[in-house]
Design a protein around this motif. Structure first.
Motif, PDB file in Angstrom:
ATOM      1  N   ASP A 269       0.833  -0.948  -0.175  1.00 31.75           N
ATOM      2  CA  ASP A 269       0.155   0.423   0.102  1.00 31.75           C
ATOM      3  C   ASP A 269       0.929   1.210   0.112  1.00 31.75           C
ATOM      4  N   ALA A 270       2.226   0.801   0.718  1.00 29.08           N
ATOM      5  CA  ALA A 270       2.340   2.353   0.840  1.00 29.08           C
ATOM      6  C   ALA A 270       3.654   2.860  -0.476  1.00 29.08           C
ATOM      7  N   MET A 271       3.611   1.722  -1.077  1.00 30.50           N
ATOM      8  CA  MET A 271       4.889   1.318  -2.433  1.00 30.50           C
ATOM      9  C   MET A 271       4.200   1.699  -3.605  1.00 30.50           C
ATOM     10  N   ALA A 272       2.077   1.677  -3.617  1.00 30.30           N
ATOM     11  CA  ALA A 272       1.539   1.445  -4.177  1.00 30.30           C
ATOM     12  C   ALA A 272       1.501   2.935  -4.193  1.00 30.30           C
ATOM     13  N   SER A 273       1.467   4.171  -2.875  1.00 29.22           N
ATOM     14  CA  SER A 273       1.192   5.376  -3.155  1.00 29.22           C
ATOM     15  C   SER A 273       2.146   6.159  -2.958  1.00 29.22           C
ATOM     16  N   VAL A 274       3.726   6.107  -3.329  1.00 28.18           N
ATOM     17  CA  VAL A 274       4.822   6.176  -3.627  1.00 28.18           C
ATOM     18  C   VAL A 274       5.592   7.662  -3.892  1.00 28.18           C
ATOM     19  N   ASN A 280      12.741   9.138  -9.408  1.00 31.98           N
ATOM     20  CA  ASN A 280      12.768  10.301 -10.416  1.00 31.98           C
ATOM     21  C   ASN A 280      10.635  10.202 -10.660  1.00 31.98           C
ATOM     22  N   LYS A 281      10.529  11.128 -11.286  1.00 30.77           N
ATOM     23  CA  LYS A 281       8.958  11.098 -11.377  1.00 30.77           C
ATOM     24  C   LYS A 281       8.264   9.687 -11.836  1.00 30.77           C
ATOM     25  N   LYS A 282       9.007   9.518 -13.280  1.00 28.60           N
ATOM     26  CA  LYS A 282       9.160   8.260 -14.146  1.00 28.60           C
ATOM     27  C   LYS A 282       9.157   6.667 -13.232  1.00 28.60           C
ATOM     28  N   ASP A 283       9.866   7.467 -12.360  1.00 28.84           N
ATOM     29  CA  ASP A 283      10.195   5.680 -11.680  1.00 28.84           C
ATOM     30  C   ASP A 283       9.223   4.980  -9.952  1.00 28.84           C
ATOM     31  N   ARG A 286       5.765   4.170 -12.447  1.00 27.23           N
ATOM     32  CA  ARG A 286       5.698   3.020 -13.181  1.00 27.23           C
ATOM     33  C   ARG A 286       6.123   1.867 -11.111  1.00 27.23           C
ATOM     34  N   GLN A 287       6.705   2.558 -10.888  1.00 28.35           N
ATOM     35  CA  GLN A 287       6.644   1.900  -9.161  1.00 28.35           C
ATOM     36  C   GLN A 287       4.723   1.610  -8.526  1.00 28.35           C
ATOM     37  N   ARG A 288       4.767   2.915  -8.468  1.00 23.61           N
ATOM     38  CA  ARG A 288       3.245   3.077  -8.054  1.00 23.61           C
ATOM     39  C   ARG A 288       1.713   1.545  -8.805  1.00 23.61           C
ATOM     40  N   LEU A 289       2.398   1.411 -11.149  1.00 22.31           N
ATOM     41  CA  LEU A 289       1.514   1.463 -11.552  1.00 22.31           C
ATOM     42  C   LEU A 289       1.624  -0.601 -10.808  1.00 22.31           C
ATOM     43  N   SER A 290       2.761  -0.407 -11.293  1.00 20.52           N
ATOM     44  CA  SER A 290       2.915  -2.431 -10.737  1.00 20.52           C
ATOM     45  C   SER A 290       2.520  -2.411  -9.393  1.00 20.52           C
ATOM     46  N   PHE A 291       2.742  -1.681  -8.270  1.00 19.22           N
ATOM     47  CA  PHE A 291       2.598  -2.433  -6.746  1.00 19.22           C
ATOM     48  C   PHE A 291       1.072  -2.006  -6.523  1.00 19.22           C
ATOM     49  N   ARG A 292       0.269  -1.389  -7.785  1.00 18.68           N
ATOM     50  CA  ARG A 292      -1.223  -1.170  -7.624  1.00 18.68           C
ATOM     51  C   ARG A 292      -2.020  -2.908  -7.946  1.00 18.68           C
ATOM     52  N   GLN A 293      -1.610  -3.053  -9.199  1.00 13.91           N
ATOM     53  CA  GLN A 293      -1.282  -4.953  -9.149  1.00 13.91           C
ATOM     54  C   GLN A 293      -1.181  -5.555  -8.586  1.00 13.91           C
ATOM     55  N   CYS A 294       0.016  -5.437  -7.691  1.00 12.95           N
ATOM     56  CA  CYS A 294      -0.062  -6.996  -6.928  1.00 12.95           C
ATOM     57  C   CYS A 294      -1.131  -6.207  -5.274  1.00 12.95           C
TER      58      CYS A 294
END
Length: 402
Positions: A269-274, A280-283, A286-294
Motif C-alpha cells: 500500500d505504501a509502495m503503491a502510493s509512493v 525520479n517521477k517516471k520511476d 512506474r512503481q505505483r502502477l506495478s504495485f497497485r496490481q500486486c
C-alpha cells in the motif's frame, strides 16, 4: 481462515504494464513495425547464417560484434527451426567461443543469440555450454552485466526445455543472488527465479510462499526499482496460487497466511502510493502502477487478464503465471514476437493457444509490408523535421530583415 475484505470474488482484470485497458480486459496488439528488423538480401537464410557464423571467427572484434548483432535481429524476426537445425553444430561451436571473448559487449551479445536460438531449437545449449553459462553466472570475478546475461540465457533454456533438474539448479543459483549489491545482477536473479517458478503447480507455489516469503519481502526494500518490481510480481504470483489452494491449507498455514497478508498489504500500500524524491517521477509512476496490481491481487483477488489480437486469432492470458511468461517473451523477442506467436509451436504450447496455419508466402508478405510501412513512417518523420527547420529559418530571416 484469513480475514480479508468481503467475500471471495471471481478474478478480475487488472491493467498489464505492457498494454492499454479495453473494457474489462487488457488488449494488446503486437507490432512488427520497427527499424530494428534486419532483412538479408540473400534468398537462402541458411547461407546467411552460415556466413555470419564464419564472421564470428574473424580477429577483428567489431566484425564479430556486427555478426552477432545481425544474428540476433534475424532470430528475433523469424522462426527458423530447419535452418538452425541444419547448422546446429556450427552455431554451438561459434557461440561457445564468444564466452571466452575479452570484450563484454561480445559476450553479452553471444548470450543473447544463444537465448534467441533456443526459440528455434532448445538443443542449442549443449551440456558444456550450459555448464559454462552457469559457472559464469555464479563467478564473482566477472562483471555484473555478463553474469546477468549468462543467468538469463541458461534460465530461459531451462524454462523452454522444461528440464526439472536444470530448473532446480538455476532456481537455487538465482536465489543465492537475490541480495547481491549489484543491482543488475539482483534484477536478473529475481526475474529468472520468477520465470522458472511460473512453471510450478499451485500446490508447490503455495508451499514456496510460506518458505520464501520473508526473503522476497526483504527485496521490496531494495533501492533498485527493477528488483522491487520483480519481487512484487513473484509475491503476487505466489499469493494467487495459494488462494487457489486455500481449501487444502491446515490451521497453521492459514494463520501464517493471515500474518503475511497483514505484513505485505501494508508494504505494498505504501509502495503503491509512493512519492519520494529519492526516485525520479517516471520511476515513482512506474512503481505505483506495478504495485497497485500486486496489491489488488492480495486484497481483492484480482489477477492480470490480457488478450493479444493476432490477425484473426485471439490469445487469452489469465493470471500472473502467464503475465510473467509473456513479458519474458516480449523482452527476448521484441518486435519479432508477432511472428513467433504465429509460427512457433513452442510458444503456443506454453501460452495455451491453438496455432493457426500460416503459409510462408503470407508470413513473408506480412514481414515485407511491415518493413515497407516502417520506411514510409521514417521518411514522413524526416520530412516533418525538415519542414519545421525550413519554417524556422524563414521566420528568422524575415525577423532579421530591416
Amino acid at each position: 481462515m484469513p480475514k480479508r475484505k468481503g467475500k471471495k470474488k471471481a478474478p478480475k482484470a487488472v491493467q498489464s504494464e505492457n498494454s492499454s485497458v479495453a473494457g474489462s480486459e487488457t488488449a494488446t496488439v503486437v507490432s512488427d513495425f520497427s527499424a530494428d528488423l534486419w532483412e538479408p538480401e540473400e534468398s537462402s537464410i541458411e547461407d546467411v547464417i552460415k556466413d555470419l557464423c564464419e564472421q564470428l571467427t574473424e580477429k577483428r572484434t567489431s566484425t564479430r560484434v556486427n555478426a552477432l548483432t545481425k544474428l540476433s535481429k534475424l532470430l528475433r524476426s523469424r522462426y527458423l527451426p530447419d535452418e538452425v537445425e541444419a547448422l546446429l553444430m556450427t552455431l554451438q561451436s561459434r557461440l561457445s567461443s564468444t564466452m571466452r571473448a575479452k570484450d563484454s559487449k561480445e559476450v553479452k551479445l553471444g548470450c543473447l543469440v544463444m537465448g534467441l536460438t533456443a526459440f528455434s531449437t532448445i538443443d542449442i545449449l549443449s551440456e558444456d555450454i550450459r555448464r559454462v553459462l552457469t559457472t559464469v553466472a555464479g563467478d564473482s570475478t566477472k562483471r555484473a552485466s555478463i553474469r546477468a546475461a549468462a543467468l538469463r540465457t541458461v534460465a530461459l533454456h531451462a524454462f523452454l526445455d522444461n528440464d526439472e533438474v536444470e530448473k532446480d539448479t538455476i532456481l537455487a543459483l538465482a536465489q543465492s543472488l537475490f541480495k547481491s549489491k549489484l543491482g543488475e545482477l539482483s534484477t536478473a536473479a529475481t526475474e529468472t527465479w520468477t520465470l522458472l517458478a511460473s512453471t510450478m503447480s499451485d500446490a508447490v507455489l503455495a508451499n514456496t510462499l510460506f518458505q520464501r516469503a520473508d526473503g522476497l519481502i526483504e527485496l521490496l526494500e531494495s533501492k533498485d526499482i527493477d528488483t522491487k518490481e520483480n519481487a512484487g510480481r513473484a509475491i503476487a504470483m505466489l499469493f494467487e496460487a495459494t488462494y487457489s489452494e486455500e481449501d487444502n491449507l491446515d490451521k497453521k498455514q492459514a494463520k501464517h497466511l493471515e500474518r503475511l497478508i497483514d505484513t505485505i498489504t501494508g508494504m505494498l500500500d505504501a509502495m503503491a502510493s509512493v512519492s519520494t524524491k529519492s526516485q525520479n517521477k517516471k520511476d515513482n509512476k512506474r512503481q505505483r502502477l506495478s504495485f497497485r496490481q500486486c496489491l489488488k491481487t492480495i486484497e481483492d483477488f484480482s489477477f492480470p487478464k490480457e488478450t493479444i489480437y493476432l490477425s484473426s486469432n485471439e490469445i487469452h492470458l489469465d493470471g500472473w503465471k502467464k503475465n510473467v511468461q509473456i513479458n519474458q517473451f516480449r523482452r527476448w523477442l521484441g518486435v519479432g514476437l508477432q511472428t513467433h506467436l504465429k509460427e512457433n509451436p513452442l510458444l503456443a504450447e506454453i501460452l495455451g493457444y491453438r496455432l493457426e496455419e500460416f503459409s510462408r508466402e503470407d508470413v513473408k508478405w506480412n514481414r515485407e509490408d511491415a518493413i515497407h510501412k516502417s520506411k514510409i513512417n521514417a521518411r514522413l518523420r524526416k520530412d516533418k523535421v525538415l519542414k519545421g527547420r525550413a519554417l524556422k529559418t524563414a521566420a528568422l530571416t524575415e525577423f532579421s530583415d530591416p
